[in-house]
Design an enzyme around this catalytic site. Structure first.
Site, PDB file in Angstrom:
ATOM      1  N   GLY A   1       0.805  -1.206   0.000  1.00 16.19           N
ATOM      2  CA  GLY A   1       0.000   0.000   0.000  1.00 16.19           C
ATOM      3  C   GLY A   1       0.844   1.264   0.000  1.00 16.19           C
ATOM      4  CG  HIS A   2      -1.225   4.872   0.778  1.00 16.57           C
ATOM      5  ND1 HIS A   2      -2.346   4.091   0.790  1.00 16.57           N
ATOM      6  CD2 HIS A   2      -1.281   5.615   1.906  1.00 16.57           C
ATOM      7  CE1 HIS A   2      -3.059   4.343   1.877  1.00 16.57           C
ATOM      8  NE2 HIS A   2      -2.428   5.271   2.571  1.00 16.57           N
ATOM      9  CG  ASN A   3       2.343   7.020   2.494  1.00 17.61           C
ATOM     10  OD1 ASN A   3       2.695   7.547   1.437  1.00 17.61           O
ATOM     11  ND2 ASN A   3       1.323   7.461   3.201  1.00 17.61           N
ATOM     12  CB  VAL A   4       4.520   0.158   2.219  1.00 24.68           C
ATOM     13  CG1 VAL A   4       5.447  -1.000   2.575  1.00 24.68           C
ATOM     14  CG2 VAL A   4       3.112  -0.126   2.716  1.00 24.68           C
TER      15      VAL A   4
ATOM     16  CB  SER B   1       1.641   4.484   6.827  1.00 20.99           C
ATOM     17  OG  SER B   1       1.155   5.498   5.965  1.00 20.99           O
TER      18      SER B   1
END
Length: 360
Positions: A258-261, A278
């Site tokens: 997912g985003h920001n991982v 995240s």
């Protein structure tokens, strides 16, 4: 292309005996091997298969008696699977992508293509993209505007590299991989039901109508050197900062980041792993098949999570996890033993209740 036993052994830094000029053109399992194949029998349990096949040469375990096995030559693998890794790379011809740029491509005039690149038909490369030297791009792949791909990359059929994605050297994207899709980020004008139950741990005062407002992903994805992304896996770009994958990390098929991982170096993420937004993952972490990771948590260096584990809270470095929710593996095994004893325990309690009731 056929290879001599001598050349194979030299490439693998392995010992060999017998007719070292014997030529082999392919590898095979022992029972299915023909006279032109190199049989792979790196463990004594495969010895019986050699008698069923027709191989003249084999890769064997240390100390094997190759003459007694009816062979003309043998290579001795000090570490079987590692030797197989080197051998498979040597024998793999790779995808058939003709050198140069196929005329049925669409490449923006502002894109830069490195020396020695091979680009197949129906590939699109956007404005300002930079493709490294000796990169190979298979048919129907797309590279969006501003993307940067390092040297010796292999982008296979139908892979999608999104806008402003930056990728290091020796990257491999398998068919259908998508790097840099939009993150799944939405918010409601009022406090949502999800926010409420996170605070109350499941209690809801009332159920209200709500609508979702999209948060656009302004970041992108940054990937290091020697990273591999499997078939139909997806890495979302970050909301503000980039989603990141460190050097040497290998990602299997059907994995979602997912985003920001943030993923560290030399991690192994197996099939159907899902990592929510995240999450920060340390170095050398192994997540087996179908592991799920809740959002906004930290997984320390060298954590290993067994298949199907659901990690819902921070995991300290070096921890071995199993189960749902994730607990230490030895504790999970004890819990499962206790669970199997529950029917017998319930029967015992019922009998005691009858006895007490009768005596009372």
């Amino acid at each position: 292309m056929p290879h001599t036993i001598r050349n194979i052994a030299k490439a693998l830094n392995a010992e060999a005996e017998g007719n070292l000029d014997l030529m082999v053109g392919a590898t095979a399992e022992p029972a299915a091997a023909g006279p032109e194949d190199l049989a792979l029998a790196v463990d004594p349990k495969y010895a019986d298969g050699l008698a069923q096949g027709a191989a003249r040469a084999a890769m064997l375990w240390q100390g094997a008696d190759w003459r007694a096995l009816g062979l003309e030559a043998a290579i001795f693998a000090p570490r079987g699977r590692l030797s197989m890794a080197h051998l498979s790379r040597m024998m793999d011809p790779g995808p058939a992508i003709a050198p140069g740029i196929h005329p049925m491509t669409v490449i923006d005039p502002t894109a830069t293509i490195g020396d020695g690149a091979a680009i197949g038909p129906f590939v699109t490369i956007g404005a300002g993209a930079r493709i490294g030297a000796n990169a190979r791009i298979a048919p129907h792949a797309s590279i969006a505007e501003g993307a940067v791909i390092g040297d010796d990359a292999l982008i296979l059929n139908g892979a999608r590299i999104g806008a402003r994605v930056v990728i290091g050297d020796r990257f491999i994207a398998h068919p259908g991989a998508t790097i840099g899709g939009d993150g799944f980020s939405f918010v409601t004008p009022e406090v949502s039901g999800v926010e409420e139950i996170r605070h109350t741990l499941g209690l809801r005062e009332e159920i209200r109508k709500q609508e979702w407002v999209r948060i656009h992903s302004l970041g992108s994805v940054s990937i290091g050197d020697d990273v591999e992304v499997g078939v139909n896996s997806c890495i979302d770009r970050g909301t503000i900062r980039d989603t990141k994958v460190g050097n040497g990390t290998k990602i299997d098929n059907l994995v979602h980041l997912g985003h920001n991982v943030q993923v560290g170096r030399d991690c192994l993420l197996c099939a159907m792993v899902g990592v929510a937004g995240s999450v920060k993952i340390g170095d050398r972490v192994v997540l087996a098949g179908q592991v799920g990771v809740s959002d906004n948590i930290f997984i320390g260096d060298d954590v290993i999570a067994g298949g199907g584990t659901k990690i819902l809270s921070n995991a300290p470095a070096g921890r071995v996890l199993l189960g749902y929710p994730a607990v230490k593996m030895d504790l999970h095994i004890e819990m499962q033993k206790a669970l199997r004893r529950l029917p017998r325990l319930a029967k015992t309690v019922a009998e005691l209740q009858k006895t007490v009731a009768k005596d009372g």
